[in-house]
Design a protein around this motif. Structure first.
Motif, PDB file in Angstrom:
ATOM      1  N   ALA A  59      99.842   8.388  73.288  1.00 47.70           N
ATOM      2  CA  ALA A  59     101.005   9.029  72.680  1.00 47.70           C
ATOM      3  C   ALA A  59     101.391  10.295  73.433  1.00 47.70           C
ATOM      4  CB  ALA A  59     100.718   9.362  71.220  1.00 47.70           C
ATOM      5  N   ASN A  60     102.684  10.546  73.494  1.00 51.31           N
ATOM      6  CA  ASN A  60     103.205  11.768  74.121  1.00 51.31           C
ATOM      7  C   ASN A  60     103.286  12.921  73.131  1.00 51.31           C
ATOM      8  OD1 ASN A  60     104.322   9.286  75.462  1.00 51.31           O
ATOM      9  ND2 ASN A  60     104.929  10.797  76.980  1.00 51.31           N
ATOM     10  N   TRP A  61     103.662  12.585  71.889  1.00 51.33           N
ATOM     11  CA  TRP A  61     103.822  13.601  70.855  1.00 51.33           C
ATOM     12  C   TRP A  61     103.092  13.154  69.601  1.00 51.33           C
ATOM     13  CZ3 TRP A  61     108.208  11.338  73.133  1.00 51.33           C
ATOM     14  CH2 TRP A  61     108.924  12.132  74.033  1.00 51.33           C
ATOM     15  N   TRP A  62     102.664  14.149  68.817  1.00 52.28           N
ATOM     16  CA  TRP A  62     102.015  13.869  67.525  1.00 52.28           C
ATOM     17  C   TRP A  62     102.561  14.871  66.514  1.00 52.28           C
ATOM     18  CZ3 TRP A  62      95.962  14.058  66.670  1.00 52.28           C
ATOM     19  CH2 TRP A  62      95.673  13.661  65.348  1.00 52.28           C
ATOM     20  N   LEU A  63     103.260  14.353  65.510  1.00 53.86           N
ATOM     21  CA  LEU A  63     103.902  15.170  64.478  1.00 53.86           C
ATOM     22  C   LEU A  63     103.137  15.017  63.171  1.00 53.86           C
ATOM     23  CD1 LEU A  63     106.322  16.925  63.503  1.00 53.86           C
ATOM     24  CD2 LEU A  63     107.557  14.764  63.110  1.00 53.86           C
ATOM     25  N   SER A  64     102.770  16.150  62.560  1.00 55.74           N
ATOM     26  CA  SER A  64     102.002  16.102  61.314  1.00 55.74           C
ATOM     27  C   SER A  64     102.142  17.417  60.570  1.00 55.74           C
ATOM     28  CB  SER A  64     100.519  15.840  61.611  1.00 55.74           C
ATOM     29  OG  SER A  64      99.794  15.606  60.416  1.00 55.74           O
ATOM     30  N   PHE A 111      90.865  18.092  54.614  1.00 60.79           N
ATOM     31  CA  PHE A 111      90.976  18.612  55.974  1.00 60.79           C
ATOM     32  C   PHE A 111      91.920  19.799  56.048  1.00 60.79           C
ATOM     33  CE2 PHE A 111      92.801  18.445  60.335  1.00 60.79           C
ATOM     34  CZ  PHE A 111      91.626  18.656  61.046  1.00 60.79           C
ATOM     35  N   GLY A 112      91.362  20.939  56.456  1.00 63.24           N
ATOM     36  CA  GLY A 112      92.139  22.148  56.686  1.00 63.24           C
ATOM     37  C   GLY A 112      91.369  22.988  57.684  1.00 63.24           C
ATOM     38  N   PRO A 113      91.509  22.737  58.986  1.00 65.11           N
ATOM     39  CA  PRO A 113      90.643  23.367  59.989  1.00 65.11           C
ATOM     40  C   PRO A 113      90.905  24.861  60.143  1.00 65.11           C
ATOM     41  CG  PRO A 113      92.408  22.162  61.071  1.00 65.11           C
ATOM     42  CD  PRO A 113      92.520  21.854  59.606  1.00 65.11           C
ATOM     43  N   ALA A 114      89.819  25.633  60.218  1.00 64.93           N
ATOM     44  CA  ALA A 114      89.947  27.088  60.390  1.00 64.93           C
ATOM     45  C   ALA A 114      90.603  27.428  61.721  1.00 64.93           C
ATOM     46  CB  ALA A 114      88.563  27.735  60.304  1.00 64.93           C
ATOM     47  N   GLU A 115      90.426  26.563  62.732  1.00 68.12           N
ATOM     48  CA  GLU A 115      90.979  26.826  64.058  1.00 68.12           C
ATOM     49  C   GLU A 115      92.405  26.320  64.219  1.00 68.12           C
ATOM     50  OE1 GLU A 115      88.595  24.740  63.046  1.00 68.12           O
ATOM     51  OE2 GLU A 115      87.791  23.605  64.748  1.00 68.12           O
ATOM     52  N   SER A 116      93.025  25.838  63.127  1.00 72.20           N
ATOM     53  CA  SER A 116      94.412  25.364  63.138  1.00 72.20           C
ATOM     54  C   SER A 116      94.593  24.292  64.223  1.00 72.20           C
ATOM     55  CB  SER A 116      95.368  26.535  63.329  1.00 72.20           C
ATOM     56  OG  SER A 116      96.708  26.144  63.099  1.00 72.20           O
ATOM     57  N   THR A 117      95.659  24.371  65.000  1.00 67.98           N
ATOM     58  CA  THR A 117      95.943  23.308  65.972  1.00 67.98           C
ATOM     59  C   THR A 117      94.949  23.271  67.127  1.00 67.98           C
ATOM     60  OG1 THR A 117      97.499  24.751  67.138  1.00 67.98           O
ATOM     61  CG2 THR A 117      98.421  23.309  65.450  1.00 67.98           C
ATOM     62  N   SER A 118      94.179  24.331  67.304  1.00 69.85           N
ATOM     63  CA  SER A 118      93.161  24.328  68.357  1.00 69.85           C
ATOM     64  C   SER A 118      92.078  23.281  68.092  1.00 69.85           C
ATOM     65  CB  SER A 118      92.508  25.709  68.483  1.00 69.85           C
ATOM     66  OG  SER A 118      93.462  26.667  68.874  1.00 69.85           O
ATOM     67  N   PHE A 119      91.969  22.824  66.858  1.00 74.58           N
ATOM     68  CA  PHE A 119      91.014  21.760  66.526  1.00 74.58           C
ATOM     69  C   PHE A 119      91.221  20.546  67.427  1.00 74.58           C
ATOM     70  CE2 PHE A 119      90.154  17.755  64.392  1.00 74.58           C
ATOM     71  CZ  PHE A 119      88.875  17.923  63.890  1.00 74.58           C
ATOM     72  N   PHE A 120      92.470  20.293  67.812  1.00 72.41           N
ATOM     73  CA  PHE A 120      92.811  19.065  68.519  1.00 72.41           C
ATOM     74  C   PHE A 120      92.672  19.177  70.038  1.00 72.41           C
ATOM     75  CE2 PHE A 120      95.054  19.357  64.511  1.00 72.41           C
ATOM     76  CZ  PHE A 120      94.791  18.129  63.927  1.00 72.41           C
ATOM     77  N   ALA A 121      92.438  20.384  70.540  1.00 76.43           N
ATOM     78  CA  ALA A 121      92.376  20.593  71.988  1.00 76.43           C
ATOM     79  C   ALA A 121      91.299  19.761  72.684  1.00 76.43           C
ATOM     80  CB  ALA A 121      92.192  22.078  72.284  1.00 76.43           C
ATOM     81  N   PRO A 122      90.077  19.636  72.135  1.00 72.60           N
ATOM     82  CA  PRO A 122      89.050  18.850  72.843  1.00 72.60           C
ATOM     83  C   PRO A 122      89.393  17.371  72.985  1.00 72.60           C
ATOM     84  CG  PRO A 122      88.056  20.254  71.150  1.00 72.60           C
ATOM     85  CD  PRO A 122      89.533  20.272  70.920  1.00 72.60           C
ATOM     86  N   PHE A 123      90.395  16.913  72.257  1.00 72.20           N
ATOM     87  CA  PHE A 123      90.741  15.496  72.276  1.00 72.20           C
ATOM     88  C   PHE A 123      92.017  15.219  73.069  1.00 72.20           C
ATOM     89  CE2 PHE A 123      88.861  16.809  68.198  1.00 72.20           C
ATOM     90  CZ  PHE A 123      87.591  16.287  68.400  1.00 72.20           C
ATOM     91  N   TRP A 171      94.975  17.370  73.174  1.00 70.43           N
ATOM     92  CA  TRP A 171      96.238  17.772  72.554  1.00 70.43           C
ATOM     93  C   TRP A 171      96.418  19.284  72.610  1.00 70.43           C
ATOM     94  CZ3 TRP A 171      99.469  13.952  71.389  1.00 70.43           C
ATOM     95  CH2 TRP A 171      98.931  12.673  71.165  1.00 70.43           C
ATOM     96  N   ARG A 172      97.665  19.695  72.772  1.00 69.84           N
ATOM     97  CA  ARG A 172      97.989  21.124  72.722  1.00 69.84           C
ATOM     98  C   ARG A 172      99.196  21.323  71.807  1.00 69.84           C
ATOM     99  NH1 ARG A 172     100.087  21.107  78.856  1.00 69.84           N
ATOM    100  NH2 ARG A 172     102.077  20.055  78.537  1.00 69.84           N
ATOM    101  N   GLU A 173      99.272  22.492  71.240  1.00 65.45           N
ATOM    102  CA  GLU A 173     100.386  22.809  70.335  1.00 65.45           C
ATOM    103  C   GLU A 173     101.678  22.978  71.123  1.00 65.45           C
ATOM    104  OE1 GLU A 173     101.808  26.672  67.847  1.00 65.45           O
ATOM    105  OE2 GLU A 173      99.755  25.995  67.397  1.00 65.45           O
ATOM    106  N   ALA A 174     102.689  22.200  70.766  1.00 63.13           N
ATOM    107  CA  ALA A 174     104.018  22.368  71.338  1.00 63.13           C
ATOM    108  C   ALA A 174     104.894  23.200  70.414  1.00 63.13           C
ATOM    109  CB  ALA A 174     104.673  21.011  71.583  1.00 63.13           C
ATOM    110  N   GLU A 175     104.633  23.062  69.121  1.00 64.86           N
ATOM    111  CA  GLU A 175     105.464  23.747  68.127  1.00 64.86           C
ATOM    112  C   GLU A 175     104.696  23.813  66.820  1.00 64.86           C
ATOM    113  OE1 GLU A 175     110.040  23.286  66.372  1.00 64.86           O
ATOM    114  OE2 GLU A 175     109.236  21.858  67.832  1.00 64.86           O
ATOM    115  N   TYR A 176     104.835  24.932  66.109  1.00 64.80           N
ATOM    116  CA  TYR A 176     104.247  25.062  64.781  1.00 64.80           C
ATOM    117  C   TYR A 176     105.267  25.770  63.896  1.00 64.80           C
ATOM    118  CZ  TYR A 176     101.139  26.217  60.923  1.00 64.80           C
ATOM    119  OH  TYR A 176     100.578  26.319  59.672  1.00 64.80           O
ATOM    120  N   ARG A 177     105.633  25.134  62.792  1.00 60.47           N
ATOM    121  CA  ARG A 177     106.621  25.700  61.880  1.00 60.47           C
ATOM    122  C   ARG A 177     105.958  25.979  60.537  1.00 60.47           C
ATOM    123  NH1 ARG A 177     112.213  23.190  62.374  1.00 60.47           N
ATOM    124  NH2 ARG A 177     112.347  22.391  64.502  1.00 60.47           N
TER     125      ARG A 177
END
Length: 286
Positions: free
Chosen positions: A187-192, A220-232, A234-240
């Motif tokens: 996947a190129n993008w992941w929206l959640s 699920f509510g990770p303390a590291e926010s979107t950084s949780f996904f970095a090891p897999f 993914w990087r944050e493109a946008e957070y609203r």
């Protein structure tokens, strides 16, 4: 089975609940989106859930904001080249029917068999605006999940949607999902939407008892926010943040004026941390 006084039987019933929130918004004269199918899909059980949840009607605003913001981001990603939308735990999402999508777009609506059957029966006779494919699969089954993701990868670029899903999963399951979406679905993008430990704690007394009783607890509510996904991959493109978007869209929480005052009194670091209380994230593959 729903327990006495609690119409929630399982996590799939939460889709009925959210559909009623979309119906409530659509029926407003100043609606920020229109879902003409939501009332039909939510049905009597969806309304019963809204009526039974503590402050159920008053707390529609985060779901309304989430829907509107995701609509905007989906349309933008499609304009930027998304050719396949992989909608996981799609529930009662009517976007293929109500958004201005190109006919060539491939939309994969994935959920448990009973949920797919319910949706298709309620939407029979309606015509989607894009190429819509229904896939009945239990994503907890690793082999079934990988088969779905391999199919999605055939025609990219791929946009993944997991609206309202992650909060019900254990962190290990989210990690497996993140890895497979990157490596197999490509996947190129992941929206959640994304919760935080603060949000889970806030909801612990308000909604969590009923959700646990209905086999649908928030997890699920990770303390590291979107950084949780970095090891897999993914990087944050946008957070609203839900709060900021609620102000923009004029769909604020009850007593928002008081929260505005309290936020101004917070130290800058705390004010910044509160932006991660809950929000909508768009991740990009690295």
């Amino acid at each position: 089975m729903a327990t006495q006084g609690n119409p929630i039987r399982n996590v799939s019933d939460t889709a009925l609940w959210v559909a009623i929130y979309r119906a409530m918004e659509s029926e407003r004269p100043d609606a920020i989106f229109h879902d003409p199918y939501a009332r039909r899909l939510g049905g009597e059980r969806g309304q019963a859930i809204v009526d039974a949840m503590p402050r159920g009607k008053m707390m529609s605003w985060p779901m309304v904001v989430r829907t509107a913001v995701m609509d905007e981001i989906i349309l933008r990603c499609v304009q930027q080249g998304a050719a396949t939308v992989l909608n996981l735990a799609a529930g009662l999402d009517t976007r293929p029917y109500r958004l201005a999508l190109p006919a060539s777009l491939r939309w994969l609506h994935v959920d448990l068999p009973d949920m797919v059957d319910y949706f298709r029966s309620r939407m029979s006779g309606e015509t989607p605006r894009c190429e819509l494919e229904f896939i009945a699969a239990d994503l907890r089954d690793a082999d079934a999940r990988r088969e779905v993701f391999t199919n999605a990868a055939r025609f990219g670029p791929v946009l993944v949607i997991t609206e309202g899903l992650l909060i019900y999963l254990e962190s290990g399951d989210v990690a497996d999902l993140a890895r497979d979406l990157h490596d197999i679905a490509r996947a190129n993008w992941w929206l959640s939407d994304l919760a935080s430990p603060m949000l889970l704690k806030y909801l612990e007394r308000q909604w969590q008892p009923m959700l646990k009783q209905g086999n649908a607890p928030f997890r699920f509510g990770p303390a590291e926010s979107t950084s949780f996904f970095a090891p897999f991959g993914w990087r944050e493109a946008e957070y609203r943040p839900h709060w900021d978007e609620s102000l923009r869209l004029k769909r604020t929480m009850p007593h928002a004026w008081l929260w505005k005052i309290l936020r101004r009194l917070q130290p800058p670091r705390q004010r910044e941390a509160m932006k991660r209380f809950s929000g909508i994230m768009l991740l990009e593959s690295t």
